[in-house]
Design an enzyme around this catalytic site. Structure first.
Site, mmCIF file in Angstrom:
data_model
loop_
_atom_site.group_PDB
_atom_site.id
_atom_site.type_symbol
_atom_site.label_atom_id
_atom_site.label_comp_id
_atom_site.label_asym_id
_atom_site.label_seq_id
_atom_site.Cartn_x
_atom_site.Cartn_y
_atom_site.Cartn_z
ATOM 1 N N TRP A 99 0.753 -1.157 -0.411
ATOM 2 C CA TRP A 99 0.136 -0.013 -0.016
ATOM 3 C C TRP A 99 0.806 1.337 -0.291
ATOM 4 C CZ3 TRP A 99 1.471 2.334 4.028
ATOM 5 C CH2 TRP A 99 1.590 1.777 5.412
ATOM 6 N N ASN A 100 2.055 1.592 0.362
ATOM 7 C CA ASN A 100 3.237 1.933 0.301
ATOM 8 C C ASN A 100 3.195 3.229 -0.934
ATOM 9 O OD1 ASN A 100 4.812 0.299 -0.128
ATOM 10 N ND2 ASN A 100 6.389 1.245 1.875
ATOM 11 N N LYS A 119 -1.942 -8.769 -8.451
ATOM 12 C CA LYS A 119 -2.684 -8.419 -7.198
ATOM 13 C C LYS A 119 -2.941 -7.098 -6.424
ATOM 14 C CE LYS A 119 -2.898 -9.083 -2.999
ATOM 15 N NZ LYS A 119 -4.031 -8.019 -2.344
ATOM 16 N N PRO A 120 -3.071 -5.915 -6.145
ATOM 17 C CA PRO A 120 -2.602 -4.356 -5.155
ATOM 18 C C PRO A 120 -3.240 -4.860 -4.468
ATOM 19 C CG PRO A 120 -5.255 -4.456 -6.459
ATOM 20 C CD PRO A 120 -4.316 -5.682 -7.268
ATOM 21 N N ALA A 121 -2.211 -3.615 -3.065
ATOM 22 C CA ALA A 121 -2.853 -3.741 -1.308
ATOM 23 C C ALA A 121 -4.444 -4.158 -1.628
ATOM 24 C CB ALA A 121 -2.075 -3.324 -0.831
ATOM 25 N N GLY A 163 6.886 -6.695 -0.240
ATOM 26 C CA GLY A 163 6.322 -6.791 1.077
ATOM 27 C C GLY A 163 6.777 -6.628 1.873
ATOM 28 N N SER A 164 6.789 -7.337 3.203
ATOM 29 C CA SER A 164 7.374 -6.855 4.707
ATOM 30 C C SER A 164 8.032 -8.691 4.159
ATOM 31 C CB SER A 164 6.414 -7.399 5.624
ATOM 32 O OG SER A 164 5.353 -9.065 5.012
ATOM 33 N N GLU A 214 11.365 -8.565 -2.918
ATOM 34 C CA GLU A 214 11.450 -6.955 -1.998
ATOM 35 C C GLU A 214 11.080 -6.613 -1.392
ATOM 36 O OE1 GLU A 214 12.517 -3.418 -0.923
ATOM 37 O OE2 GLU A 214 10.797 -2.934 -3.288
ATOM 38 N N LEU A 215 11.454 -7.060 -0.325
ATOM 39 C CA LEU A 215 10.889 -6.897 1.788
ATOM 40 C C LEU A 215 11.823 -5.787 2.416
ATOM 41 C CD1 LEU A 215 11.679 -10.612 1.621
ATOM 42 C CD2 LEU A 215 10.277 -9.723 0.248
ATOM 43 N N CYS A 268 10.392 1.680 2.778
ATOM 44 C CA CYS A 268 11.131 0.780 2.800
ATOM 45 C C CYS A 268 13.064 1.266 3.092
ATOM 46 C CB CYS A 268 11.009 -1.180 2.054
ATOM 47 S SG CYS A 268 11.155 -0.809 0.256
ATOM 48 N N GLU A 323 11.438 -1.611 11.838
ATOM 49 C CA GLU A 323 11.478 -1.288 10.543
ATOM 50 C C GLU A 323 9.878 -0.130 11.821
ATOM 51 O OE1 GLU A 323 10.163 -2.640 7.492
ATOM 52 O OE2 GLU A 323 10.758 -1.383 6.240
HETATM 53 P P1 ADP Z 1 3.325 -4.524 4.515
HETATM 54 O O1 ADP Z 1 3.320 -4.265 5.356
HETATM 55 O O2 ADP Z 1 3.482 -3.569 2.837
HETATM 56 O O3 ADP Z 1 1.760 -4.971 3.728
HETATM 57 P P2 ADP Z 1 2.392 -7.226 3.953
HETATM 58 O O4 ADP Z 1 3.581 -8.180 3.400
HETATM 59 O O5 ADP Z 1 1.435 -7.514 4.627
HETATM 60 O O6 ADP Z 1 3.469 -5.691 4.127
HETATM 61 O O7 ADP Z 1 1.646 -6.148 2.852
HETATM 62 C C1 ADP Z 1 2.165 -6.573 1.633
HETATM 63 C C2 ADP Z 1 1.311 -7.489 0.609
HETATM 64 O O8 ADP Z 1 1.174 -8.900 0.528
HETATM 65 C C3 ADP Z 1 -0.169 -6.756 0.027
HETATM 66 O O9 ADP Z 1 -0.443 -6.571 -0.914
HETATM 67 C C4 ADP Z 1 -0.740 -7.838 1.091
HETATM 68 O O10 ADP Z 1 -1.890 -8.286 1.012
HETATM 69 C C5 ADP Z 1 -0.669 -9.394 0.476
HETATM 70 N N1 ADP Z 1 -0.283 -9.834 1.372
HETATM 71 C C6 ADP Z 1 -0.686 -10.337 2.635
HETATM 72 N N2 ADP Z 1 -0.895 -11.553 3.012
HETATM 73 C C7 ADP Z 1 -0.472 -12.467 2.236
HETATM 74 C C8 ADP Z 1 -0.232 -14.249 1.699
HETATM 75 N N3 ADP Z 1 -0.497 -14.538 2.731
HETATM 76 N N4 ADP Z 1 -0.340 -14.325 0.181
HETATM 77 C C9 ADP Z 1 0.153 -13.444 -0.245
HETATM 78 N N5 ADP Z 1 0.315 -12.140 -0.709
HETATM 79 C C10 ADP Z 1 -0.557 -10.975 1.054
#
Ligand code: ADP
Length: 474
Positions: free
Chosen positions: A147-148, A171-173, A224-225, A246-247, A280, A378
């Protein structure tokens, strides 16, 4: 705004369930998107797989023309798309429009770079043989983005994939799908053939499972994370898909005593407070040489006092809300923990919450130490903790003492001290007197648990091709 899935060239909804998209500055609803799952993800992948044979055989010149049409449309609509972005995500409008421009810069860069996807021929060791190396598109690419940076993270993946000849499913957030919907509408207007680009919104875990298990998928690109990145990597072990991850980061900023302090403050402000500290590559912890720490801290405090917190659509606002309650509580916890362990608040240190809107005041902390959460995790918020150090070696050791390795920054005017730092920091991106190194031409990505692969630059295109070796016996 009512978003839909975009599958095989059609805007579509499967069920009645929707996700409400909220404005983090006001708590009001901005729009909805469908809450999709397995069926939608499967249909999108199958559409992308069906479109792949013809799309991958188009010339890169045709693909570049389409990409440039999309690029131009995006820039033409940058204010409007930027406003959607601010409404669903919270960043100030000027930053949001900047993100749309940044997104467009990836599209134009890769439209051009696709034309330079050279293979090679290698002199053979035997007579009558030819050794040829070809680069081919990897196939159907799926992407999951956070989402950021709802626009830029998707564009940074989509543009090179399409330039290389891959077809794509995004697949967007959940928090920020509307920007993606609008960007897809513009891509449709640009004229990508049906099935080449697809978009599904909804349950991350359900869609993620299909993305990692469907036999037609050849690559997953994720931002994402670290936690979710590891989960996706585990899930992908069965299908052996190509991964770019990219974490998370936990960026150090080091200020040496010979630095131009005005430049250093400017760099720290750009790195730390952009997007309210929710990036990040944000500087998370600041190490300042002890003989300049008081002077530097005061200068940073003064610069921070000029920031204006509020709704990103209001004129002059430079710090928007944090994206949600969890984000706010994490920042609050980090500051409280630091204060309980001896940090002193120079400015900020508190926030304001109302109607599901969460604003945290930009904060500068001094007397930070390595026992504090803020120096180890973080924070993802507008908090700048300052800790002092004596020797350059000590600063490098402190900076590297983490499982993350995305971005690091330092400020010095000395060539030899700077070279020492640049070469010894275990980070994929190093900013030397530069608080904002990200750009479309350069490879972006992390070492250690910050991920695998690079985005942007030549490497960002390589991520979407397979290398094929053809041995010819004459
Ligand atoms: P952030 O802190 O940036 O939200 P996340 O890793 O939780 O980090 O989310 C990043 C992306 O990964 C988002 O689009 C979220 O919807 C997606 N996401 C979260 N959980 C899962 C999962 N179990 N499988 C696939 N995608 C996921």
């Amino acid at each position: 705004m009512e978003g839909k899935h975009y599958i095989n060239g059609e805007w579509t909804i499967y069920g009645d369930e929707v996700i409400q998209v909220m404005n983090p500055a006001t708590g009001e609803q901005v729009g909805t998107v469908p809450n999709g799952g397995e069926a939608e993800a499967t249909a999108a992948i199958e559409a992308a797989a069906a479109a792949f044979p013809s799309w991958s055989k188009t010339t890169v010149y045709e693909r570049a023309d389409l990409l440039m049409k999309w690029h131009d449309l995006l820039l033409e609509h940058k204010e409007e798309v930027g406003e959607i972005l601010t409404k669903e995500m919270g960043k100030p409008l000027a930053e949001a429009i900047g993100e749309i421009e940044y997104s467009a810069s990836f599209i134009s860069w890769f439209a051009e770079e696709g034309k330079r996807l050279y293979g090679r021929t290698i002199p053979a060791s035997k007579e009558g043989k030819r050794i040829q190396i070809n680069k081919q598109p990897v196939g159907v690419v799926v992407s999951i983005t956070p989402w950021n940076f709802p626009a830029a993270m998707m564009a940074r993946k989509m543009a090179p994939a399409l330039a290389a000849g891959c077809t794509f499913v995004a697949k967007p957030a959940k928090l920020t799908p509307l920007t993606a919907v609008r960007i897809y509408e513009l891509a449709e207007e640009a004229g990508f053939p049906k099935g080449v680009i697809n978009l599904v919104t909804g349950s991350a875990s359900k869609i993620g499972k299909v993305f990692t298990s469907h036999p037609d998928v050849r690559k997953l690109t994720f931002t994402g994370s670290t936690e979710i990145g590891k989960e996706l990597m585990k899930q992908s072990s069965e299908t052996m898909i190509n991964l770019s991850l990219e974490l998370g980061g936990h960026a150090p900023i080091i200020v040496l005593d010979d630095a131009d302090l005005e430049l250093a403050v400017e760099g720290v402000m750009a790195s730390k407070f952009r997007n309210a500290g929710q990036t990040c590559v944000c500087g998370n912890r600041i190490y300042v040489q002890s003989n300049i720490v008081d002077k530097f801290s005061k200068m940073l405090q003064e610069a921070t006092a000029k920031l204006k917190v509020g709704n990103g659509l209001e004129e002059g606002v430079t710090i928007g809300p944090l994206v949600d309650k969890d984000g706010y509580e994490k920042v609050e916890k980090h500051v409280q923990d630091a204060v309980s362990k001896g940090a002193k608040v120079l400015i900020g240190g508190d926030g304001k919450t109302e109607n599901e809107a969460y604003f945290y005041n930009p904060t500068v902390l001094v007397n930070a130490n390595s026992d504090m959460l803020v120096m180890n995790e973080e924070t993802f918020g507008p908090v700048a903790p300052i800790m002092s150090f004596e020797k350059d070696e000590e600063a490098v050791k402190l900076a590297n003492d983490t499982r993350f390795g995305l971005a690091a920054y330092f400020f010095t005017d000395s060539m030899s001290r700077g070279t020492y730092l640049a070469e010894n920091l275990d980070y994929g991106i190093v900013g030397w007197n530069d608080g904002s190194p990200s750009t479309a031409q350069a490879p972006f990505g992390g070492m250690k648990e910050s991920g695998i692969g690079r985005e942007g630059g030549q490497e960002g295109l390589e991520a979407f091709v397979e290398t094929k070796y053809i041995s010819i016996k004459l």
